[in-house]
Enzyme design. Structure first.
Site, PDB file in Angstrom:
ATOM      1  N   GLY A 132       0.821  -1.203   0.000  1.00  0.00           N
ATOM      2  CA  GLY A 132       0.000   0.000   0.000  1.00  0.00           C
ATOM      3  C   GLY A 132       0.856   1.254   0.000  1.00  0.00           C
ATOM      4  O   GLY A 132       1.999   1.254   0.464  1.00  0.00           O
ATOM      5  N   GLY A 135      -5.053  -8.268  -6.959  1.00  0.00           N
ATOM      6  CA  GLY A 135      -3.728  -7.930  -7.458  1.00  0.00           C
ATOM      7  C   GLY A 135      -2.777  -9.076  -7.153  1.00  0.00           C
ATOM      8  O   GLY A 135      -3.182 -10.235  -7.039  1.00  0.00           O
ATOM      9  N   ILE A 148      -1.235  -9.813  -4.406  1.00  0.00           N
ATOM     10  CA  ILE A 148      -1.522 -10.465  -3.127  1.00  0.00           C
ATOM     11  C   ILE A 148      -2.765 -11.342  -3.253  1.00  0.00           C
ATOM     12  O   ILE A 148      -2.805 -12.466  -2.737  1.00  0.00           O
ATOM     13  CB  ILE A 148      -1.650  -9.428  -2.006  1.00  0.00           C
ATOM     14  CG1 ILE A 148      -0.272  -8.837  -1.683  1.00  0.00           C
ATOM     15  CG2 ILE A 148      -2.266 -10.045  -0.750  1.00  0.00           C
ATOM     16  CD1 ILE A 148      -0.270  -7.748  -0.645  1.00  0.00           C
ATOM     17  N   ARG A 192     -11.217  -8.385 -16.122  1.00  0.00           N
ATOM     18  CA  ARG A 192     -10.200  -8.976 -16.979  1.00  0.00           C
ATOM     19  C   ARG A 192     -10.296 -10.503 -16.870  1.00  0.00           C
ATOM     20  O   ARG A 192     -11.084 -11.025 -16.088  1.00  0.00           O
ATOM     21  CB  ARG A 192      -8.794  -8.502 -16.589  1.00  0.00           C
ATOM     22  CG  ARG A 192      -8.307  -8.933 -15.217  1.00  0.00           C
ATOM     23  CD  ARG A 192      -6.907  -8.379 -14.960  1.00  0.00           C
ATOM     24  NE  ARG A 192      -6.280  -8.924 -13.777  1.00  0.00           N
ATOM     25  CZ  ARG A 192      -6.417  -8.458 -12.547  1.00  0.00           C
ATOM     26  NH1 ARG A 192      -7.206  -7.399 -12.342  1.00  0.00           N
ATOM     27  NH2 ARG A 192      -5.805  -9.012 -11.516  1.00  0.00           N
ATOM     28  N   ARG A 221      -6.551  -2.880   4.455  1.00  0.00           N
ATOM     29  CA  ARG A 221      -6.344  -1.772   5.386  1.00  0.00           C
ATOM     30  C   ARG A 221      -7.602  -1.649   6.224  1.00  0.00           C
ATOM     31  O   ARG A 221      -8.717  -1.915   5.756  1.00  0.00           O
ATOM     32  CB  ARG A 221      -6.076  -0.454   4.641  1.00  0.00           C
ATOM     33  CG  ARG A 221      -4.712  -0.375   3.981  1.00  0.00           C
ATOM     34  CD  ARG A 221      -3.595  -0.237   5.007  1.00  0.00           C
ATOM     35  NE  ARG A 221      -2.296   0.002   4.406  1.00  0.00           N
ATOM     36  CZ  ARG A 221      -1.414  -0.933   4.100  1.00  0.00           C
ATOM     37  NH1 ARG A 221      -1.727  -2.213   4.305  1.00  0.00           N
ATOM     38  NH2 ARG A 221      -0.239  -0.625   3.584  1.00  0.00           N
ATOM     39  N   HIS A 271      -1.925  -6.480  12.668  1.00  0.00           N
ATOM     40  CA  HIS A 271      -1.287  -6.000  11.439  1.00  0.00           C
ATOM     41  C   HIS A 271       0.089  -6.658  11.248  1.00  0.00           C
ATOM     42  O   HIS A 271       1.117  -5.989  11.181  1.00  0.00           O
ATOM     43  CB  HIS A 271      -1.149  -4.483  11.453  1.00  0.00           C
ATOM     44  CG  HIS A 271      -1.001  -3.901  10.068  1.00  0.00           C
ATOM     45  ND1 HIS A 271      -1.401  -2.621   9.761  1.00  0.00           N
ATOM     46  CD2 HIS A 271      -0.501  -4.412   8.910  1.00  0.00           C
ATOM     47  CE1 HIS A 271      -1.147  -2.366   8.478  1.00  0.00           C
ATOM     48  NE2 HIS A 271      -0.596  -3.454   7.948  1.00  0.00           N
ATOM     49  N   GLY A 282       0.555  -9.081   8.697  1.00  0.00           N
ATOM     50  CA  GLY A 282       0.555  -9.771   7.415  1.00  0.00           C
ATOM     51  C   GLY A 282       1.900  -9.722   6.711  1.00  0.00           C
ATOM     52  O   GLY A 282       2.299 -10.688   6.060  1.00  0.00           O
TER      53      GLY A 282
END
Length: 316
Positions: free
Chosen positions: A72, A146, A148, A172, A228, A275, A277
């Site tokens: 991010g 994306g 991840i 897509r 987030r 948090h 990850g």
């Protein structure tokens, strides 16, 4: 090339850095390692607050590249307006996929199989049996497909899930199947047993998982947030959790960190990790490889990887 490169990792601990730049170590300390005006390549300290990361940016009048060590970029966005035009902002695509993918699966499995309950029962010396849901045969929805999101699906495959649906900003097709646009999210939510949030935080995704989103989730579904905290409306989530209709596993929260008295700590059916990850043993070697590659590209005037935006460029 004599311009400074600011690194949050001591440069003597990174093998393969190109010769030429003057490397300065700064990981958010009160004193800057040199004049910010001499910095050409700024690697943002990792897991530091936004105000701290932004603090030198207003004085970086000659900076050409800002490189985050996170996927991010929301923590540096407040400083972008202080930079000269033409600065390339790059993220850390390729650094956190393994760690975040692992934690996502850990949170899902721990939540579904009741691991927190077992740990509490162990503390009491209680043999807590019972029937628990499996990940096998579940429908999984990944919101934010994306790199991840792709890594999460890689790790879901061996668990024999029934279906993986994928959502991103635009439609897509991938080797694994279609990626649906965000506009199709309302129709996909009621079908999912597990909903995983792995989106960036921006104007489109802030508050994405609000009251309407959560109300569309099926009874008994699990919400997993590894994106987030502000992607989820905390008040709306608390209201759903209190009914017991859905459960949640959160690596990120809003606010963050949670105060000891925050009701989210004690909400039924919620598992919270602080948090974590990205910060694992997998981070440092991947971060170093990224920096060596990017800096060699920079010195040799080759295209940089992971360029998210260029300051002063048109967004049309």
């Amino acid at each position: 090339m004599t311009a400074d490169v600011w690194l949050p990792i001591p440069p003597d601990e990174i093998e393969g850095l190109p010769e030429g730049p003057d490397y300065r170590f700064w990981n958010g300390g009160e004193d800057f390692p040199a004049d910010p005006a001499d910095c050409a390549f700024y690697v943002v300290p990792y897991m530091k607050s936004s105000p701290l990361c932004v603090r030198p940016m207003g004085r970086m009048s000659n900076v050409r590249v800002v490189q985050t060590l996170s996927a991010g970029i929301d923590h540096v966005e407040p400083g972008l307006g202080k930079l000269p035009a033409g600065v390339r902002l790059c993220n850390a695509r390729g650094v956190h996929e393994a760690s975040t993918g692992e934690l996502t699966l850990a949170l899902i499995l721990a939540s579904l199989r009741g691991i927190p309950d077992f740990v509490r029962a162990q503390d009491r010396g209680e043999w807590l049996g019972g029937f628990r849901p499996a990940l096998a045969d579940k429908n999984v929805l990944i919101v934010g497909y994306g790199s991840i999101g792709e890594a999460i699906e890689d790790r879901l495959v061996p668990f024999e899930v029934a279906r993986v649906a994928r959502v991103a900003r635009s439609q897509r097709t991938t080797a694994r199947g279609p990626v649906h646009p965000l506009t199709e999210l309302p129709a996909l939510l009621p079908e999912a047993d597990v909903v995983i949030l792995s989106t960036p935080l921006n104007e489109t995704t802030r508050g994405l998982a609000g009251a309407d989103f959560l109300s569309r989730m099926k009874d008994g579904a699990l919400l997993v947030n590894v994106a987030r905290g502000p992607v989820v409306d905390t008040k709306a989530l608390l209201a759903e959790l209190e009914t017991g209709r859905i459960t949640a596993a959160l690596d990120v929260t809003d606010p963050e960190p949670l105060a000891p008295e925050h009701p989210l700590w004690r909400a039924p059916g919620v598992l919270i990790s602080p948090h974590v990850g990205g910060p694992t043993s997998a981070f440092l070697p991947r971060a170093k490889r990224l920096l060596v590659d990017q800096l060699n590209r920079y010195v040799n005037r080759e295209p940089l990887r992971n360029v998210i935006l260029t300051t002063g460029a048109s967004t049309d």
